[in-house]
Design a protein around this motif. Structure first.
Motif, PDB file in Angstrom:
ATOM      1  N   MET A  56       1.150  -1.234  -0.399  1.00  0.00           N
ATOM      2  CA  MET A  56       0.070  -0.019  -0.124  1.00  0.00           C
ATOM      3  C   MET A  56       1.473   1.275  -0.223  1.00  0.00           C
ATOM      4  O   MET A  56       1.819   1.467   0.657  1.00  0.00           O
ATOM      5  CB  MET A  56      -0.663  -0.201   1.091  1.00  0.00           C
ATOM      6  CG  MET A  56      -1.542  -0.782   1.188  1.00  0.00           C
ATOM      7  SD  MET A  56      -2.611  -1.564   3.448  1.00  0.00           S
ATOM      8  CE  MET A  56      -1.684  -2.051   4.392  1.00  0.00           C
ATOM      9  N   THR A  57       0.164   2.155  -0.460  1.00  0.00           N
ATOM     10  CA  THR A  57       0.791   3.853  -1.415  1.00  0.00           C
ATOM     11  C   THR A  57       0.443   4.723  -0.691  1.00  0.00           C
ATOM     12  O   THR A  57      -0.900   4.585  -1.804  1.00  0.00           O
ATOM     13  CB  THR A  57       2.286   3.656  -1.803  1.00  0.00           C
ATOM     14  OG1 THR A  57       1.134   4.006  -3.187  1.00  0.00           O
ATOM     15  CG2 THR A  57       2.856   3.099  -1.951  1.00  0.00           C
ATOM     16  N   THR A  58       0.571   5.453  -0.236  1.00  0.00           N
ATOM     17  CA  THR A  58      -0.427   6.355   0.247  1.00  0.00           C
ATOM     18  C   THR A  58      -0.070   8.448   0.738  1.00  0.00           C
ATOM     19  O   THR A  58       1.464   7.966   0.281  1.00  0.00           O
ATOM     20  CB  THR A  58      -1.837   6.400   1.069  1.00  0.00           C
ATOM     21  OG1 THR A  58      -2.175   7.466   0.696  1.00  0.00           O
ATOM     22  CG2 THR A  58      -1.459   6.474   2.356  1.00  0.00           C
ATOM     23  N   THR A  59      -0.461   9.311  -0.300  1.00  0.00           N
ATOM     24  CA  THR A  59      -0.049  10.327   0.575  1.00  0.00           C
ATOM     25  C   THR A  59      -1.251  11.036   1.315  1.00  0.00           C
ATOM     26  O   THR A  59      -2.727  11.121   0.659  1.00  0.00           O
ATOM     27  CB  THR A  59       0.220  11.491  -0.947  1.00  0.00           C
ATOM     28  OG1 THR A  59       1.596  11.141  -1.437  1.00  0.00           O
ATOM     29  CG2 THR A  59       0.602  12.974  -0.421  1.00  0.00           C
ATOM     30  N   VAL A  60      -1.079  11.172   2.351  1.00  0.00           N
ATOM     31  CA  VAL A  60      -1.728  11.647   3.457  1.00  0.00           C
ATOM     32  C   VAL A  60      -1.694  13.501   3.336  1.00  0.00           C
ATOM     33  O   VAL A  60      -0.834  14.047   3.979  1.00  0.00           O
ATOM     34  CB  VAL A  60      -1.978  11.240   4.956  1.00  0.00           C
ATOM     35  CG1 VAL A  60      -2.912  11.428   5.660  1.00  0.00           C
ATOM     36  CG2 VAL A  60      -1.787   9.782   4.848  1.00  0.00           C
TER      37      VAL A  60
END
Length: 395
Positions: free
Chosen positions: A262-266
């Motif tokens: 999983m990759t994300t930008t919060v």
């Protein structure tokens, strides 16, 4: 670290008129066997989709030349048979923490980066129920342990510096798919596509806010033979909540199916974004836990708690200090422990701020601020939240 994002820019397909055979094949792909049904499809996602497509794709686009429009706005689009039910089952299967879910153990290794400062850490959970679990979070030299036992939450932490990264990683692991994209979306298209060299059957969805015109989009892809979910790519900005998520390497666990990469930008309003890359090292159902992981840690702080405690309401206080955009770059969020009466019991910045004067303005004001009261049922309880410095509006 190089962050790679697949674009979900709108795809423009040439409208295709589906032959009867193509309709039959599409129905066969997304119509689930009766025994595969999980729960009941809610009465939603019933608005006519918008035309979209991609050159070179085998795509169904029901609105071409008005085809597929329904006189009844509450009827499902017949051009996409079974698609909503397919997405519903996939979203349900990603939720490891439903009340009727089997106990499990999960260990996630992650990379966390803010303002060019990167750290590695781990998030581990032993879960036996919505009110019976243990979380251990480590980031660099910092650590927090939370143990939920019935209506009590036991917490130990080395410092508040760990609290915001824990919130961000926990939210990703608990619900990898952005929540707003799992309800009331529009199905844009269904297409046979190549995703990282693999043949996939992909569903494209979108959700737009009519007032702000902000929207989020997602591409949810399935293995054509097994019909199991294989990847999700979601981007957008909906109601000022930006999202940028990539979910791959799905693993089956009983009736569940969960991404192991999983990759994300919060992104937090007015604050620098956090980039997270997470890999699930362990995910297993558990019949009996070794030892007793649900024993509260020694010296833990304890407070009343419930699993149904909602996200803290936004704070409305016109006396709070505000700052210019340039000043906000030198400030940080505050961790806040709010008492059952709404008064602040503890408030500390989660990072060292480059503007000590601005930080002191916030610290002075927040001591006397009154936050919304949160309830477990009808009983007010203490809760933890975060305060974000506010942008000064120029009229």
């Amino acid at each position: 670290m190089l962050w790679v994002r697949r674009s979900l820019a709108p795809r423009f397909f040439a409208p295709l008129l589906l032959a009867p055979l193509a309709l039959i094949l599409l129905a066969a792909l997304f119509a689930a066997p009766a025994e595969a049904q999980v729960g009941q499809q809610p009465d939603r996602n019933r608005r006519p989709p918008v035309t979209a497509g991609s050159p070179g794709s085998n795509t169904s686009s029901p609105n071409a030349n008005g085809a597929g429009q329904s006189a009844d706005a509450n009827s499902l689009q017949p051009s996409y048979p079974g698609v909503n039910a397919t997405l519903e089952r996939a979203f349900i299967a990603m939720n490891l923490r439903k009340p009727d879910s089997a106990p499990f153990h999960q260990l996630v290794r992650f990379h966390y980066e803010v303002l060019g400062q990167a750290q590695d850490g781990s998030y581990e959970i032993f879960w036996s129920g919505t009110q019976h679990y243990r979380e251990t979070f480590k980031l660099g030299s910092e650590q927090e342990i939370d143990v939920a036992v019935g209506d009590k939450m036991y917490t130990t932490r080395t410092s508040v510096a760990v609290t915001l990264p824990l919130r961000n990683v926990r939210d990703l692991v608990k619900s990898p798919m952005p929540g707003y994209l799992m309800v009331d979306y529009d199905v844009i298209s269904v297409a046979d596509e190549q995703v990282e060299g693999q043949a996939r059957q992909c569903i494209h969805i979108s959700k737009r806010d009519a007032n702000t015109n902000q929207q989020g989009t997602a591409q949810i892809c399935f293995e054509p033979d097994s019909k199991q979910i294989a990847s999700i790519s979601a981007q957008g900005n909906f109601l000022n909540v930006p999202s940028d998520v990539e979910l791959t390497a799905f693993k089956s666990l009983g009736v569940k199916r969960y991404p192991t990469h999983m990759t994300t930008t919060v992104a937090t309003e007015n604050m620098p974004p956090a980039n997270i890359e997470a890999n699930v090292e362990t995910l297993e159902n558990v019949t009996t836990f070794d030892g007793d992981p649900f024993t509260p840690p020694a010296g833990a702080a304890v407070r009343d708690w419930c699993s149904t405690l909602a996200a803290a309401p936004s704070l409305e206080d016109y006396d709070q200090p505000s700052f210019s955009q340039d000043e906000l770059k030198n400030l940080t969020e505050f961790f806040v422990l709010v008492g059952a009466d709404g008064r602040v019991m503890q408030a500390e910045p989660v990072r060292a701020a480059a503007d000590p004067d601005g930080e002191q303005k916030i610290a002075t004001w927040i001591k006397t601020a009154r936050f919304p009261i949160q309830n477990c049922g009808v009983t007010p309880v203490e809760y933890e939240t975060f305060y974000t410095p506010k942008l000064k509006r120029v009229y």
